[in-house]
Design a protein around this motif. Structure first.
Motif, short mmCIF file in Angstrom:
data_model
loop_
_atom_site.label_atom_id
_atom_site.label_comp_id
_atom_site.label_asym_id
_atom_site.label_seq_id
_atom_site.Cartn_x
_atom_site.Cartn_y
_atom_site.Cartn_z
N ARG A 23 32.89 -2.29 15.57
CA ARG A 23 31.66 -2.25 16.70
C ARG A 23 31.22 -0.77 16.69
O ARG A 23 31.33 -0.38 17.28
CB ARG A 23 31.52 -3.08 17.42
CG ARG A 23 31.93 -3.14 18.56
CD ARG A 23 32.33 -4.55 19.60
NE ARG A 23 33.27 -4.65 20.38
CZ ARG A 23 33.32 -4.04 21.86
NH1 ARG A 23 32.71 -3.50 22.40
NH2 ARG A 23 34.62 -4.44 22.54
N HIS A 24 33.08 -0.09 16.44
CA HIS A 24 32.96 1.42 16.96
C HIS A 24 33.67 2.66 15.34
O HIS A 24 33.96 2.18 14.67
CB HIS A 24 34.88 1.36 17.82
CG HIS A 24 34.87 0.78 19.22
ND1 HIS A 24 34.14 0.54 19.95
CD2 HIS A 24 36.02 -1.31 18.49
CE1 HIS A 24 34.84 -0.42 20.91
NE2 HIS A 24 35.42 -1.48 19.54
N ILE A 25 31.58 2.96 15.85
CA ILE A 25 31.96 3.98 14.76
C ILE A 25 31.88 5.04 14.91
O ILE A 25 32.78 5.54 14.81
CB ILE A 25 30.53 3.32 14.14
CG1 ILE A 25 30.45 1.66 13.41
CG2 ILE A 25 30.02 3.66 12.61
CD1 ILE A 25 31.39 1.14 12.42
N THR A 26 30.40 5.91 15.73
CA THR A 26 30.81 6.85 16.30
C THR A 26 31.94 7.39 17.10
O THR A 26 31.87 8.40 17.48
CB THR A 26 29.03 6.79 16.25
OG1 THR A 26 28.52 6.06 17.55
CG2 THR A 26 28.62 7.18 15.54
N GLU A 27 32.00 5.93 18.29
CA GLU A 27 33.23 6.45 18.99
C GLU A 27 33.99 5.77 18.73
O GLU A 27 34.49 5.60 18.76
CB GLU A 27 32.88 5.64 20.61
CG GLU A 27 31.80 6.39 21.68
CD GLU A 27 31.91 7.77 21.83
OE1 GLU A 27 32.93 7.48 23.29
OE2 GLU A 27 31.33 8.41 21.99
N THR A 28 34.23 6.82 17.81
CA THR A 28 36.01 6.99 17.30
C THR A 28 36.47 8.15 17.59
O THR A 28 35.50 9.51 17.27
CB THR A 28 35.80 6.52 16.22
OG1 THR A 28 35.07 7.35 15.80
CG2 THR A 28 35.86 5.13 15.89
N ALA A 29 37.78 8.54 17.39
CA ALA A 29 38.60 9.57 17.76
C ALA A 29 38.58 10.96 16.42
O ALA A 29 38.00 11.96 16.18
CB ALA A 29 40.10 9.58 17.46
N LEU A 30 38.36 10.18 15.19
CA LEU A 30 37.73 10.65 13.73
C LEU A 30 36.56 11.45 13.77
O LEU A 30 36.43 12.77 14.33
CB LEU A 30 37.86 9.89 12.54
CG LEU A 30 37.61 10.54 11.15
CD1 LEU A 30 38.20 11.30 11.05
CD2 LEU A 30 37.35 9.67 10.21
#
Length: 302
Positions: free
Chosen positions: A114-121
């Protein structure tokens, strides 16, 4: 090269059309509805086709185009809204090959689940304008500190090999209870297994596959500040080994007991896991230079 640009720092999905010896899919519509309809609904697939969201190397495809096995298509998934992690990604070092980032607590390194756009990359790709940026390793979402990213895809393998072959010296810092009865420093070795879908890793009988050196740096008020030096990189290794010693890391939501999620599914950002990837040290595989990087973050409990 994908014919679609990244969206929010995320690459488009690429699919290759499989063989169809029995002619089950006369057109692209039939195949795409069968392939994705169960997940997102046939109506949604039809809408994506009408809107030109499935593209080939030649541009948007039409629903009634004949099915051709082996053809490649690209499209962007629709991402669920994500709560923004209210901490920034720091940049410790940057050149034409590397970005050494200080990842905050609660931010995943790469898109997953569920973590896609809110990631360091995803954040770094957007903020730095580096569409081809890739991580050479991963850091747990709840752990803060240093992550090495590679700017050019052709360099990634060399840096990944460093981590795979244990040629990177990694030091972590943790805050946990102080117990004078625990003799330190100590090297902990055990066999750790992690099952998909189960939050906690577990130690089992068998040949050790994990090793951590644990040292006490200082203590006060019933808490200790510890240096943790892993020789291996099993999932949750340092958290498991600290818990084994009876020194679970402060604010760990999994060890020794898995906590329930926050009411309403939110995250309590006021209680970050007190674990920090403090330093990375290695010989650069492309230049031969000795490199050492240190995090600029600090653990709040200390």
């Amino acid at each position: 090269m994908a014919p679609l640009p990244q969206r929010d720092g995320i690459d488009p999905v690429r699919i290759r059309l499989p063989a169809d010896p029995e002619g089950a899919w006369p057109s692209l519509r039939e195949h795409l509805v069968e392939r994705f309809g169960a997940a997102i609904g046939a109506a949604k697939v039809e809408a994506m086709l009408r809107e030109g969201r499935f593209v080939s190397a030649d541009g948007p495809v039409a629903a009634d185009e004949p099915y051709t096995a082996g053809r490649q298509l690209w499209f962007h998934r629709d991402f669920a809204a994500e709560e923004r992690v209210p901490f920034e990604v720091g940049i410790v070092y940057r050149d034409e090959r590397l970005v050494i980032a200080d990842k905050p607590h609660f931010l995943a390194t790469t898109p997953r689940g569920r973590h896609i756009t809110e990631t360091a990359l995803a954040r770094l790709r957007r903020d730095l304008g580096l569409a081809r940026l890739q991580p050479a390793h991963r850091l747990d979402r709840l752990t803060a500190g240093l992550v090495l990213f590679v700017v050019r895809p052709e360099d990634r393998g060399a840096y990944q090999t460093l981590f795979r072959d244990r040629l990177v010296r990694k030091e972590y810092e943790a805050v946990a209870p102080f117990d004078p009865a625990v003799a330190l420093p100590v090297t902990v070795r055990s066999r750790i297994e992690k099952e998909r879908g189960v939050l906690a890793a577990r130690e089992v009988h068998g040949e050790p596959n994990s090793e951590s050196r644990i040292e006490l740096l200082e203590h006060r008020g019933g808490l200790g500040r510890y240096r943790l030096v892993p020789a291996t990189g099993r999932t949750h290794q340092l958290r498991v080994h600290m818990n084994r010693l009876g020194l679970p890391i402060l604010h760990d939501p999994v060890y020794p007991v898995v906590r329930d999620e926050e009411p309403g599914g939110g995250t309590d950002y006021s209680l970050p896991l007190q674990l920090l990837a403090r330093s990375l040290e290695f010989v650069d595989p492309l230049t031969g230079r000795e490199r050492r990087f240190e995090s600029r973050l600090a653990l709040a409990a200390w």
